[in-house]
Motif scaffolding. Structure first.
Motif, PDB file in Angstrom:
ATOM      1  N   THR A   1      -9.281  17.787  10.566  1.00  0.00           N
ATOM      2  CA  THR A   1     -10.431  18.630  10.280  1.00  0.00           C
ATOM      3  C   THR A   1     -10.825  18.512   8.819  1.00  0.00           C
ATOM      4  O   THR A   1     -10.001  18.706   7.925  1.00  0.00           O
ATOM      5  CB  THR A   1     -10.118  20.096  10.619  1.00  0.00           C
ATOM      6  OG1 THR A   1      -9.906  20.221  12.027  1.00  0.00           O
ATOM      7  CG2 THR A   1     -11.253  21.003  10.186  1.00  0.00           C
TER       8      THR A   1
ATOM      9  N   THR B   1     -14.415  19.130  13.129  1.00  0.00           N
ATOM     10  CA  THR B   1     -13.494  20.225  13.366  1.00  0.00           C
ATOM     11  C   THR B   1     -12.687  19.924  14.617  1.00  0.00           C
ATOM     12  O   THR B   1     -13.255  19.722  15.690  1.00  0.00           O
ATOM     13  CB  THR B   1     -14.241  21.554  13.546  1.00  0.00           C
ATOM     14  OG1 THR B   1     -15.043  21.812  12.387  1.00  0.00           O
ATOM     15  CG2 THR B   1     -13.258  22.699  13.730  1.00  0.00           C
TER      16      THR B   1
ATOM     17  N   LEU C   1     -17.358  19.528  16.904  1.00  0.00           N
ATOM     18  CA  LEU C   1     -16.124  20.197  17.326  1.00  0.00           C
ATOM     19  C   LEU C   1     -15.492  19.398  18.460  1.00  0.00           C
ATOM     20  O   LEU C   1     -16.169  19.059  19.440  1.00  0.00           O
ATOM     21  CB  LEU C   1     -16.437  21.609  17.798  1.00  0.00           C
ATOM     22  CG  LEU C   1     -15.283  22.406  18.405  1.00  0.00           C
ATOM     23  CD1 LEU C   1     -14.189  22.643  17.375  1.00  0.00           C
ATOM     24  CD2 LEU C   1     -15.794  23.735  18.965  1.00  0.00           C
TER      25      LEU C   1
END
Length: 123
Positions: free
Chosen positions: A88, A120, A10
């Motif tokens: 993403t 992400t 992330l």
């Protein structure tokens, strides 16, 4: 040839991430290597490729992503900068022994695939 992709995670928009693809069974110096990505409900799209003397990038990542190869470590990397939410996806490492440059963009022409790593981009 076995490929092991890693490095996903992330990251906030504007951030950076580096993906790694470790190869075994054959030297990457003798392979054409590439990164593809796939979002839910979409096709697997070419991101970047590196041959014996050239690199290619999808228009959407030019100037932001850099593909490189380390023959000593038998690995390929994808440095991703200025990440956007649209980056993403699950990123896949691919390899092929012989593939003409005009075929790099089509996933069906690649012989070997890694398992994918999720990137992400979100705040």
């Amino acid at each position: 040839v076995q490929l092991q992709a890693s490095g996903g995670g992330l990251v906030q928009p504007g951030g950076s991430l580096t993906l790694s693809c470790a190869a075994s069974g054959r030297s990457v110096r003798n392979l054409v290597m590439a990164w593809f990505r796939q979002s839910p409900g979409k096709e697997r799209d070419f991101v970047a490729g590196i041959g014996r003397g050239s690199t290619r990038y999808a228009d959407s990542v030019k100037g932001r992503f850099t593909i490189s190869r380390d023959n000593a470590k038998n690995a390929v990397y994808l440095q991703m900068n200025s990440l956007k939410s649209e980056d993403t996806a699950v990123y896949y490492c691919a390899a092929s022994g012989t593939i003409i440059a005009s075929s790099w963009f089509n996933s069906v022409h690649w012989s070997y695939w890694g398992q994918g790593t999720l990137v992400t981009v979100s705040s």
